[in-house]
Design a protein around this motif. Structure first.
Motif, PDB file in Angstrom:
ATOM      1  N   GLY A 326       3.311  -3.434   1.622  1.00  0.00           N
ATOM      2  CA  GLY A 326       3.467  -4.061   2.899  1.00  0.00           C
ATOM      3  C   GLY A 326       4.096  -3.008   4.169  1.00  0.00           C
ATOM      4  N   SER A 330       2.655  -1.641   7.244  1.00  0.00           N
ATOM      5  CA  SER A 330       3.096  -1.079   8.489  1.00  0.00           C
ATOM      6  C   SER A 330       3.737  -0.109   9.006  1.00  0.00           C
ATOM      7  N   THR A 331       3.274   0.508   8.676  1.00  0.00           N
ATOM      8  CA  THR A 331       3.776   2.375   8.704  1.00  0.00           C
ATOM      9  C   THR A 331       2.790   2.442   9.232  1.00  0.00           C
ATOM     10  N   ALA A 370       5.992  -5.740   5.469  1.00  0.00           N
ATOM     11  CA  ALA A 370       5.848  -4.942   6.822  1.00  0.00           C
ATOM     12  C   ALA A 370       6.593  -5.842   7.851  1.00  0.00           C
ATOM     13  N   ILE A 374       9.735  -3.624  10.671  1.00  0.00           N
ATOM     14  CA  ILE A 374       9.802  -3.714  11.542  1.00  0.00           C
ATOM     15  C   ILE A 374      11.036  -3.942  12.203  1.00  0.00           C
TER      16      ILE A 374
END
Lengths: 420, 127
Positions: A326, A330-331, A370, A374
């Motif tokens: 995740g 996300s990165t 993910a 953030i």
């Protein structure tokens, strides 16, 4: 003391001794002691890579803090098992980028005072005391970095550390209810909460500087070999203490556990399997760091040590991988570099959310990872880097959100209502 | 107040566990003395020997775990939406007995101070 516990004591003593001896060999006894003393006055707010002051110094510092933790566990008469092993290895890992004897002791003393006030043994609060050292930067920042005369600032740092430690058991207990044990670094979550108030107080009094990232990039062979050597020792031990077949069966059985707090894997009876799980986690995430091209520095060692730390208390190869996936997704989605400090440390420490993957499956784990990236990119600025377990704080927020939604969904099942 | 919260947590967690079996009847009986307490739970779902052994094991850990009892034990009885975890209780009590009664499962929890004397309790005595 039982045989299994004696083996854990021997393994930790070996690690602490190896770190101390290597530190002394790298920099010489006088230099390493002088540098370690100098390290005590560092602010230690995130991210301050202690290996930049000398790899030997960082190793020696980790050894001193590790020895303190091990002695505390021994004298607190709590068993050295999954939970206490996780606390000691985590604090040792963070001694490569934040924890020192000076900033740990006031917090531990504060928790001890709380235990006395509540008429509990120190052993009852020992995990909170050890993990509570995450607020170490609060102590040293106040002592040496707010511009007051030392005669004022040192007592202020001490009292603040004592006060933070004193309220920590109360806060940590309440925070558990928010995420129901699905965030492994619960005290990190609690320290972030306390850090919010402390940081904003410092901002109001104009005593808080903005955060900076001190990230070592030079290669050091001892640092490079630290994780794989310790992992291999654990793997060999796992094959010696039990027959290889039993160790393999134990390892596979552990992979089926959710890891939700509090799950002491050593209690399952799979002693060799648990040691193998810790060793394999170390090798796996060390390989990940190398694969993304990151240097092996203090924070990275801290991250891998923390993963290994929880290899006996919530993390398995199986439940950590979805969360890592995740963070990686996300990165890439937000066009960040996998080897940049933020995403790399998030990838390692996001495994605090492993129980979500262990309980609710791969998709939930990927989503949690993910979302975690953030959050964790901004939360350090909220508490001014005073909480070393920033991922525990961000992970607690993420887990609380997930659990609130899942709990609402679970408690609204019309098919289980009474019929009218 | 401390005693009320403690008992509430224990009763909540064991009740959560028993309700997972969807019983038609569930009885909780509490008997308090100054130095301890005895809580009995009865339902109408008999369990297999294997299940009873598993429940007994969860409620009677091999060794005392103060570091887990005081901290993670706070989660007991708080999360009815998730699976019950009897080991959270096991760390916090003196002893538990688990058996099939005439109608279903019976769990007895014994808790109290060091001065606690279970002889003060007569509810579960079998002739």
């Amino acid at each position: 003391m039982q045989r299994n516990e004696r083996i854990l004591y021997a393994l930790l003593t070996l690690l602490i001794t190896a770190l101390a001896v290597t530190g002394i060999m790298l920099e010489g006894p006088f230099q390493v002691v002088r540098q370690t003393l100098s390290l005590q006055t560092e602010s230690a707010r995130l991210i301050n890579d202690f290996t930049r002051y000398g790899v030997g110094t960082a190793m020696f510092n980790a050894a001193t803090v590790g020895a303190l933790c091990l002695i505390l566990v021994f004298y607190a008469t709590v068993s050295l098992s999954g939970p206490t092993l996780s606390a000691i290895l985590t604090v040792m890992g963070f001694s490569f980028f934040g924890n020192t004897l000076l900033n740990c002791i006031p917090l531990i003393t504060g928790v001890w005072l709380a235990s006395k006030m509540a008429h509990k043994t120190f052993g009852s609060y020992s995990l909170i005391a050890l993990f509570g050292t995450a607020l170490g930067p609060l102590v040293t920042h106040l002592m040496f970095h707010i511009g007051l005369p030392l005669g004022l600032s040192i007592p202020l740092g001490l009292v603040s550390g004592l006060a933070a430690g004193f309220i920590l058991p109360a806060v940590a207990g309440s925070m558990l209810a928010l995420h129901q044990g699905y965030n492994l670094y619960n005290v990190g979550f609690s320290c972030g909460f306390i850090g919010l108030f402390a940081a904003n107080l410092l901002i109001a009094t104009k005593k808080m500087q903005s955060l900076s990232i001190e990230w070592g990039t030079s290669f050091s062979l001892p640092l490079f070999l630290l994780v794989p050597l310790f992992s291999l020792i654990l793997l060999v031990t796992s094959l010696v203490v039990e027959k290889p077949r039993k160790t393999l069966q134990g390892f596979l059985a552990i992979q089926k556990l959710s890891g939700r707090l509090p799950y002491d894997f050593f209690d399952t009876g799979h002693y060799g399997g648990t040691l193998a799980n810790i060793g394999l986690l170390g090798l796996l995430y060390w390989a990940y760091v190398l694969a993304v091209g990151s240097p092996i520095n203090g924070p990275v060692i801290g991250g891998i040590f923390t993963i290994m730390a929880f290899g006996g208390f919530g993390k398995t190869v199986k439940n950590t991988l979805p969360v890592l996936a995740g963070v990686v997704l996300s990165t890439l989605l937000f066009s960040k570099n996998l080897n940049a400090p933020g995403p790399l440390l998030a990838a390692l420490f996001s495994t605090t959310l492993a129980p979500i993957a262990g309980q609710f499956g791969i998709i939930a784990g990927i989503l949690a990872g993910a979302v975690h990236l953030i959050m964790v990119e901004v939360t350090a600025s909220w508490h001014g880097g005073l909480d070393l377990y920033n991922n525990g704080f961000a992970g607690g927020l993420t887990a609380s959100l997930f659990i609130a939604i899942l709990q609402w969904y679970k408690t609204n099942r019309p098919e289980e209502d009474f019929t009218t | 107040m401390k005693r009320k919260e403690f008992l509430g947590r224990l009763i909540g967690e064991v009740t959560n566990f028993l309700l997972e079996g969807n019983p038609l009847r569930l009885v909780v009986s509490l008997h308090q003395e100054p130095d301890g307490a005895h809580i009995s739970f009865f339902d109408d779902r008999p369990r297999t020997e294997e299940e009873i052994a598993r429940i007994y094991q969860a409620l009677n850990p091999k060794q005392s775990r103060p570091e887990l009892a005081e901290y993670y034990g706070l989660m007991a009885g708080h999360d009815m939406a998730w699976d019950a975890r009897l080991k959270l209780i096991g760390w916090q009590i003196k002893h538990a007995s688990v058996e099939n009664s005439d109608s279903g499962l019976r769990i007895d929890l014994w808790l109290g101070s060091d001065a606690f004397n279970p002889e003060n309790f007569t509810l579960h005595k079998k002739k």
